[in-house]
Enzyme design. Structure first.
Site, mmCIF file in Angstrom:
data_model
loop_
_atom_site.group_PDB
_atom_site.id
_atom_site.type_symbol
_atom_site.label_atom_id
_atom_site.label_comp_id
_atom_site.label_asym_id
_atom_site.label_seq_id
_atom_site.Cartn_x
_atom_site.Cartn_y
_atom_site.Cartn_z
ATOM 1 N N ASP A 1 -7.908 2.785 7.926
ATOM 2 C CA ASP A 1 -6.852 1.809 7.739
ATOM 3 C C ASP A 1 -6.002 1.828 9.010
ATOM 4 O OD1 ASP A 1 -5.216 -0.099 6.657
ATOM 5 O OD2 ASP A 1 -4.879 0.951 4.778
ATOM 6 N N GLU B 1 5.945 -9.116 -4.312
ATOM 7 C CA GLU B 1 4.735 -8.291 -4.324
ATOM 8 C C GLU B 1 3.895 -8.589 -3.090
ATOM 9 O OE1 GLU B 1 2.331 -9.231 -7.737
ATOM 10 O OE2 GLU B 1 2.191 -11.344 -7.239
#
Length: 852
Positions: A267, A616
């Site tokens: 990542d 979100e």
């Protein structure tokens, strides 16, 4: 004399390159293994290390082109131009239709190849993170907790459903050619990556049983069934060992047990966090060592491998064989893509750019949106609406006139359709549609949305942005129109305009409010900031200052334009610059007068509510399952004036809409529905499409129903498999305009197989799809057994009065559980209960069968 000339010509042939002999790695008749090995032998160690970063530059002496890994394609290509924007990933899962998802990802990869071909096989594409042959998608982390900000990127809470969707998506991206990959798919984030709070440092403490039964299955399926060529590791640690340097995860499980032969990419920035956040090692050279030895091949970023791997090698900390092993894995994918080959034999080099945003793909995006929509409530059959019997409809709500794509979204080729536009297009001149712009009484700062911003460049929503390469707003900037000002590179997707530090930016344009009153304008930044409103400097903090939010008040009249200029410099670190506002309150009781009057005089009110990336997204978990308080109060106030209300939810995760469920007659969940979402919503509301989407996760009634966010043991009351309370809407739930009867449930054992069948009949008044769901329950002797577990599903179209037979084949292997004492997969002889239903709670047929 002629012989002399011939000798000269022959001597010049190698110099002129007229008939040079190909090196073995350029010879397409050799195997990929032989070609990769040959190229590795020719590379210097410096060149090898340069291939292990996501933005790998060219190696001219060997004719190795640059290669920028790291585009995104959760529901359409994100970078590199305009593409078809399909519904967000969670909406794809809500279709419960893997075959459809395969078509979607096939269309996405076709468009990627089409654009790659347009860019002269990528040579003319210069922006990092914007190449088109490697995608960090899909996100197959389990959505164990609806508070997780990245829930919209997932396929839900169930490992079986996620596995089926994930495999289809991977296969569609990578193509089905025997010799070539269309693109590389990278399922992420391996593993148990399920919170944004402290996401660079948290340690998921989780049993091997939960890992094996819940967190691993989708990745295992993506590797073994989908043949994924890449996997992205996660930021977090598992039981004390960061995923980036976790030998057990990346080598023992992924490679040795599952047979994964591709490459593992970190990542973005994760190797740095081995030192910075996890404090797993003390130096960056050690970070390079533990990561590469644990099986991490490619660094997303430009720190640990880019700057310290070579140093670690020269100091004897990292072996040549470790580097070669990773280089081989990374190069193998490039060769499979055909990058080192001529275009003659690669079918994907023939894909025309004309496929991008084609009518076929537009229709597919629309159909996918239709299939994803979930009908949550339909009291007294208020839906579908009959436009022939309606004179006036009022459309209101937070998301009514917005097109909300969700996180990791690209730009659409066509003009996207909002819910309001979809409704207007549907009814035409037959029905008066009254739209009242959204106004809020919320007393907090939110991102100033595009609807209220304009610019001189094109007078479209957004501000004119200028991005400079230094901190002083000097030189020639890159420019574009930004819908919002939300510079947050740590938490936002990779952006070629914002992927380097020590820079400055300027945004100019106008604020155009929807209604009159006193507003608060806020700027949140970590470094230098200057803000002008109506040509007056109102914030002047041009210095390093740490994260700070400044607010100023300004009186504004509805519909007027107010000049704004915002300047910012980034001095490195966790940069952020956001333009926020707080709208006036309702002290005079007049905020909703227009809405109330419209509701009173209408046959129906369609309220399009929900959330977006301000609530979100990556980097931001939810703190509540409720809709924002101003939306709840608004719905109550409008409902008091007109009981014929339909609520459409635009959101990417579950919502605790308890009052709505008790009072509002019809509720539709449209997710983030993509470029044609407004059309799909209108099709469902007016009966041109019978909804059949199903929930891919549980809707809880309260945040108190959930275990703590850092509890990763799914058996501690998480998901439909272990939740003992009363949910608002269960996993797998979704209504239809028609009715289906279940009958003829049969179970038959055939060696180690169980054959299951039933007949489904459409006994209602509409043609429609039914999603038949098969669950099972393990024998009572199995410890920590789930309440029930999904093991099969089938979406099938059935016309009025017709019947369809559905069949499932289950093996003993499918019924295994992880034995914690034996540390292996085991099968328990005994009584197994199989259940067929329309959701995890609505079980229509069930039988118990003894299996030995």
């Amino acid at each position: 004399m002629r012989l002399y000339r011939l000798v000269i010509i022959l001597c010049l042939v190698p110099v002129l390159g007229i008939a040079q002999t190909l090196n073995p790695y350029q010879n397409q008749t050799l195997s990929i293994e032989e070609r990769v090995n040959d190229l590795i032998e020719r590379l210097t160690v410096e060149e090898k290390v340069s291939l292990l970063v996501s933005t790998a530059e060219a190696i001219p002496r060997l004719d190795v082109e640059k290669y920028y890994h790291g585009n995104e394609a959760l529901h359409g290509v994100v970078k590199g131009g305009r593409f078809t924007v399909f519904p967000q990933a969670i909406a794809l899962s809500a279709t419960w239709n893997p075959d459809l998802i395969y078509k979607v990802s096939t269309a996405i990869s076709d468009e990627a190849r089409g654009k790659w071909n347009f860019y002269n096989q990528g040579k003319d594409q210069k922006n990092v993170y914007s190449d088109l042959l490697t995608f960090w998608s899909p996100t197959i982390n389990m959505a164990r907790d609806p508070r997780w900000g990245r829930t919209p990127e997932t396929y839900g809470e169930d490992p079986f459903l996620t596995s089926k969707m994930g495999v289809s998506f991977v296969k569609g991206l990578q193509g089905n050619d025997e010799n070539y990959l269309k693109v590389v798919s990278t399922p992420k984030h391996f593993v148990a990556n399920n919170q944004e709070d402290n996401r660079f440092a948290y340690n998921a403490v989780v049993s091997e049983k939960s890992l094996r039964e819940y967190y691993f299955p989708a990745y295992k399926a993506a590797v073994k069934e989908g043949n994924a060529q890449s996997i992205m590791s996660a930021y977090n640690a598992i039981n004390g060992v960061p995923s980036t340097a976790n030998n057990w995860l990346l080598n023992t499980v992924l490679r040795n047990e599952w047979g994964f032969s591709g490459y593992v990419v970190s990542d973005c920035g994760a190797p740095t966090y081995l030192v910075k956040s996890h404090h797993y090692v003390d130096t960056k050279e050690l970070a390079a060592k533990v990561a590469i030895e644990a099986g991490l091949d490619l660094e997303c970023g430009n720190d640990i491998y880019a700057k310290h791997l070579l140093s670690a090698f020269k100091r004897g900390m990292v072996s040549q064989s470790s580097i070669d092993k990773s280089v081989k894995r990374v190069l193998k994918a490039r060769f499979k893509l055909g990058i080192f080959d001529s275009t003659d034999n690669n079918p994907y080099t023939k894909i025309s750019p004309e496929v991008i945003g084609s009518k076929k793909h537009q229709n597919l995006a629309l159909e996918t949106s239709r299939q994803s929509i979930v009908l949550l409530k339909n009291q007294n059959h208020i839906l579908p609406l009959n436009s022939d019997k309606i004179k006036k409809i009022t459309v209101v709500g937070f998301n009514a006139n917005q097109v909300v794509f969700g996180d990791y979204s690209g730009l659409s080729v066509i003009k996207p359709i909002s819910p309001l536009e979809g409704i207007k297009n549907k009814v035409g001149d037959k029905v008066e549609v009254k739209y009242v712009k959204w106004k809020t009484a919320a007393r907090n700062l939110n991102i100033l949305e595009a609807e209220n911003l304009r610019n001189d460049f094109n007078d479209e929503p957004g501000l004119y942005g200028e991005y400079f390469d230094d901190k002083f707003l000097e030189g020639t900037p890159q420019t574009r129109v930004d819908k919002v000002v939300n510079f947050d590179p740590v938490n936002n997707p990779p952006d070629p305009y914002t992927n380097y530090r020590h820079k400055s930016m300027r945004w100019t344009g106008y604020i155009k409010p929807n209604f009159s009153g006193t507003y608060k304008i806020g700027v949140n930044s970590d470094d230098g900031i200057r803000l002008w409103l109506n040509n007056e400097l109102v914030v002047d903090a041009w210095h390093n200052r740490g994260a700070t939010t400044d607010q100023v008040e300004i009186n504004m009249e509805a519909g007027e334009k107010y000049a704004i200029k915002l300047e910012y410099f980034d001095n490195g670190g966790d940069a952020v610059c956001q333009l926020l506002w707080e709208v006036p309150g309702n002290e005079n009781g007049t905020l909703y007068d227009e809405d109330i009057e419209a509701a009173k005089t209408s046959d129906y009110v369609i309220a399009v509510m929900g959330i977006n990336k301000t609530i979100e997204k990556e980097g931001k978990d939810r703190t509540s399952l409720n809709l924002p308080e101003d939306q709840i109060n608004y719905i109550k106030e409008i409902y008091a004036e007109n009981k014929n209300m339909i609520v459409v939810l635009v959101a990417g995760s579950s919502l605790a809409i308890n009052w709505m469920d008790e009072n509002i007659p019809a509720i539709v969940d449209a997710w983030y529905p993509g470029e044609s979402g407004g059309t799909a919503i209108a099709d469902v509301l007016f009966g041109d499409y019978n909804p059949a989407g199903r929930l891919p996760f549980t809707f809880y009634k309260s945040i108190t129903d959930l275990p703590p966010m850092d509890d990763y043991e799914v058996s501690n009351g998480r998901t439909y498999m272990y939740f003992q309370g009363e949910e608002l809407y269960p996993f797998g739930y979704g209504l239809s305009y028609t009715k289906f009867d279940y009958s003829g449930f049969k179970l038959k054992k055939n060696n180690d197989k169980i054959m299951i069948s039933a007949t489904i009949k459409n006994t209602g008044d509409y043609d429609g799809d039914e999603v038949v769901q098969l669950y099972y329950k393990l024998p009572k002797t199995v410890p920590k057994r789930p309440i029930k577990k999904l093991i099969g599903f089938n979406r099938t179209s059935i016309n009025i009065g017709k019947s369809e037979k559905v069949e499932f084949e289950i093996s003993r292997k499918d019924l295994q559980f992880w034995d914690e004492e034996k540390k292996q997969w085991s099968f328990e002889s005994g009584d197994y209960e199989f259940m067929l239903g329309t959701s995890s709670k609505d079980i229509r047929l069930k039988k118990i069968i003894s299996i030995n």
